[in-house]
Design an enzyme around this catalytic site. Structure first.
Site, PDB file in Angstrom:
ATOM      1  N   ARG A 177      21.036  50.095 -30.165  1.00 20.78           N
ATOM      2  CA  ARG A 177      20.725  50.940 -31.317  1.00 20.78           C
ATOM      3  C   ARG A 177      19.322  50.588 -31.778  1.00 20.78           C
ATOM      4  NH1 ARG A 177      19.338  47.110 -33.463  1.00 20.78           N
ATOM      5  NH2 ARG A 177      19.182  48.285 -35.379  1.00 20.78           N
ATOM      6  N   GLY A 178      18.837  51.329 -32.788  1.00 18.95           N
ATOM      7  CA  GLY A 178      17.449  51.120 -33.223  1.00 18.95           C
ATOM      8  C   GLY A 178      16.567  52.082 -32.434  1.00 18.95           C
ATOM      9  N   ALA A 179      15.642  52.744 -33.160  1.00 21.28           N
ATOM     10  CA  ALA A 179      14.909  53.867 -32.573  1.00 21.28           C
ATOM     11  C   ALA A 179      14.221  53.544 -31.238  1.00 21.28           C
ATOM     12  CB  ALA A 179      13.893  54.372 -33.586  1.00 21.28           C
ATOM     13  N   ARG A 204      22.561  60.663 -30.362  1.00 22.40           N
ATOM     14  CA  ARG A 204      22.165  60.215 -31.710  1.00 22.40           C
ATOM     15  C   ARG A 204      21.056  61.143 -32.220  1.00 22.40           C
ATOM     16  NH1 ARG A 204      22.322  54.411 -33.339  1.00 22.40           N
ATOM     17  NH2 ARG A 204      22.658  55.470 -35.314  1.00 22.40           N
ATOM     18  N   GLN A 255      24.046  45.717 -39.613  1.00 18.49           N
ATOM     19  CA  GLN A 255      23.020  45.303 -38.640  1.00 18.49           C
ATOM     20  C   GLN A 255      22.081  44.243 -39.211  1.00 18.49           C
ATOM     21  OE1 GLN A 255      23.756  48.474 -39.431  1.00 18.49           O
ATOM     22  NE2 GLN A 255      23.382  49.893 -37.760  1.00 18.49           N
ATOM     23  N   ASP A 314      13.522  55.518 -38.250  1.00 21.50           N
ATOM     24  CA  ASP A 314      14.086  56.191 -37.076  1.00 21.50           C
ATOM     25  C   ASP A 314      13.349  57.493 -36.767  1.00 21.50           C
ATOM     26  OD1 ASP A 314      16.736  54.553 -36.482  1.00 21.50           O
ATOM     27  OD2 ASP A 314      16.334  54.593 -38.621  1.00 21.50           O
ATOM     28  N   ASN A 354      15.261  56.411 -42.480  1.00 21.83           N
ATOM     29  CA  ASN A 354      15.659  55.069 -42.042  1.00 21.83           C
ATOM     30  C   ASN A 354      17.116  54.857 -42.458  1.00 21.83           C
ATOM     31  OD1 ASN A 354      14.837  52.571 -40.763  1.00 21.83           O
ATOM     32  ND2 ASN A 354      15.097  51.600 -42.738  1.00 21.83           N
ATOM     33  N   LYS A 355      17.669  53.722 -42.077  1.00 15.23           N
ATOM     34  CA  LYS A 355      19.082  53.433 -42.342  1.00 15.23           C
ATOM     35  C   LYS A 355      19.447  53.698 -43.796  1.00 15.23           C
ATOM     36  CE  LYS A 355      21.525  52.451 -39.891  1.00 15.23           C
ATOM     37  NZ  LYS A 355      22.523  53.285 -39.190  1.00 15.23           N
TER      38      LYS A 355
HETATM   39  O1  MRU Z   1      21.981  53.082 -36.614  1.00 17.51           O
HETATM   40  P1  MRU Z   1      20.947  52.186 -36.029  1.00 17.51           P
HETATM   41  O2  MRU Z   1      21.321  50.739 -35.984  1.00 17.51           O
HETATM   42  O3  MRU Z   1      20.419  52.707 -34.715  1.00 17.51           O
HETATM   43  O4  MRU Z   1      19.798  52.338 -37.107  1.00 17.51           O
HETATM   44  C1  MRU Z   1      18.523  52.014 -36.834  1.00 17.51           C
HETATM   45  C2  MRU Z   1      18.110  50.900 -37.672  1.00 17.51           C
HETATM   46  O5  MRU Z   1      18.445  49.770 -37.403  1.00 17.51           O
HETATM   47  C3  MRU Z   1      17.241  51.111 -38.811  1.00 17.51           C
HETATM   48  O6  MRU Z   1      17.312  52.331 -39.393  1.00 17.51           O
HETATM   49  C4  MRU Z   1      15.863  50.608 -38.499  1.00 17.51           C
HETATM   50  O7  MRU Z   1      15.285  50.203 -39.667  1.00 17.51           O
HETATM   51  C5  MRU Z   1      14.978  51.599 -37.821  1.00 17.51           C
HETATM   52  S1  MRU Z   1      15.121  51.568 -36.138  1.00 17.51           S
HETATM   53  C6  MRU Z   1      13.660  50.835 -35.687  1.00 17.51           C
END
Ligand code: MRU
Length: 376
Positions: A53-55, A98, A212, A253, A263-264
């Site tokens: 996960r994470g962009a 996603r 996370q 993201d 973002n999250k």
């Molecule tokens: O749902 P996720 O874990 O894929 O979400 C992404 C993240 O961890 C955050 O939004 C993060 O700050 C940005 S991804 C570089």
């Protein structure tokens, strides 16, 4: 970055053709397991079920998934035209996993563009492998540069505070190396400052529902020896009111060219608290996270909604001697649950964007001054 002293990336090609390897991030911090991907299907599952996960990490894994897709197409089709068609379809399948993370679409489109320009099926497959590697290397290098550019901001705050006390940085979710290929975005300036001998301390939001922050960011920082403290998501405002946060750095993201930041979930509330308390709120991102088409992030960025079970259930070790995680239910029986995964922080709340090319203001003119080739 290092895990128990051994250097790792979040994605790497296997020695055998048609294989890519990832770390199963769902198991961290309690178990460290490497998993092999052998197909588009494996890749889609790994992204959707959040093994990765994470962009940036999602983008790099998707680029590798497209290499696996090319290997599949080589077996499944017998003409160059049907190869391109089947390859594009597999890309669409990956993009559906996603919706918010821009890097996913960016990596798939790049693979489709590069592969369709090759003449033979064999050349297409070998180009897809090269592009997977290029995307990963580029992501790592861009994140390293984000570290250099963000380091200056931390240094300035350190000096302004008198050059002795640690700089307190709050971060949300995980925008560390696990969310990219290496270094991370939000954490890269922190690692750079730590390595340069600037004392830093990180407030780590646990980041419900999937935690996370508590599970990944805290583990990452611990592995690199960076001082940190895990807090529940609602503590940030209180800390800011009491002068205990010098700056916020988050990842993103998807960010519009006008500077709106997805973002999250919960990031927006941190930005509001930061503004009310004059705490600088920075967002770190490689250019692969910019959406060059969207102007209004609040109205136009697709926000992923995930299964309510992620909110209703918590998972962890029931005792320190356990090795297997236990799940517990938190919600009254029969109560409906909603699970919005991201929110959008409007550009006016963002103090600056830390990119691989430098730091810019969160507005169209400043973003295009760093990336003039993207202006239409
Ligand atoms: O749902 P996720 O874990 O894929 O979400 C992404 C993240 O961890 C955050 O939004 C993060 O700050 C940005 S991804 C570089």
């Amino acid at each position: 970055m290092k895990v128990d002293g051994k250097p790792y990336r979040t994605i790497w090609l296997g020695d055998k053709p048609g294989e890519a390897w990832i770390i199963d991030q769902r198991k961290l911090p309690f178990a460290f397991e490497e998993v092999v991907l052998k197909s588009t299907e494996d890749t889609a599952r790994a992204i959707y079920e959040m093994y990765v996960r994470g962009a940036g990490c999602i983008g790099a894994v998707a680029a590798h998934g497209m290499y696996l897709a090319a290997v599949e197409c080589e077996v499944e089709v017998d003409s160059v035209e049907s190869f391109d068609q089947a390859f594009r379809k597999k890309g669409e399948q990956l993009c559906e996993t996603r919706p918010t993370a821009m890097n996913l679409q960016w990596a798939v489109e790049r693979q489709v563009r590069e592969v369709s320009s090759q003449d033979s099926i064999q050349e297409k497959v070998s180009r897809a492998r090269e592009v997977a590697r290029e995307v990963a290397d580029e992501d790592a290098e861009w994140c390293r540069r984000i570290g250099e550019n963000g380091l200056r901001l931390i240094q300035e705050i350190f000096e302004k505070k008198g050059g002795k006390d640690p700089v307190n940085i709050l971060t949300h979710c995980n925008a560390g190396w696990l969310a990219f290929v290496d270094w991370g975005s939000a954490t890269s300036p922190i690692y750079a400052a730590h390595d340069a001998g600037i004392p830093v301390h990180v407030w780590v939001d646990e980041t419900r529902p999937r935690n996370q922050g508590a599970r990944l960011t805290a583990w990452e920082l611990g592995q690199q020896g960076v001082p940190h403290t895990v807090i529940v998501d609602n503590v940030g405002g209180h800390l800011m009111q009491h002068g205990m946060v010098d700056m916020v750095i988050t990842g993103t993201d998807r960010t519009t060219y006008t500077g709106d930041v997805a973002n999250k979930i919960g990031t927006y509330l941190k930005a509001l608290a930061a503004r009310d308390n004059d705490v600088p709120f920075y967002v770190a991102l490689p250019s692969s996270t910019f959406d060059w088409e969207i102007r209004d992030g609040v109205k136009e960025i697709p926000i992923e909604q995930r299964d309510g079970e992620e909110v209703a259930f918590l998972s962890g070790l029931a005792s320190t001697n356990d090795t297997e995680e236990t799940e517990v239910n938190l919600v009254a029986e029969g109560s409906p649950v909603a699970n919005y995964a991201f929110d959008v922080t409007p550009s006016h709340l963002v103090s600056g964007l830390i990119t691989e090319r430098g730091v810019c203001d969160a507005n169209e003119a400043s973003v295009f001054s760093l990336f003039p080739e993207k202006q239409k």
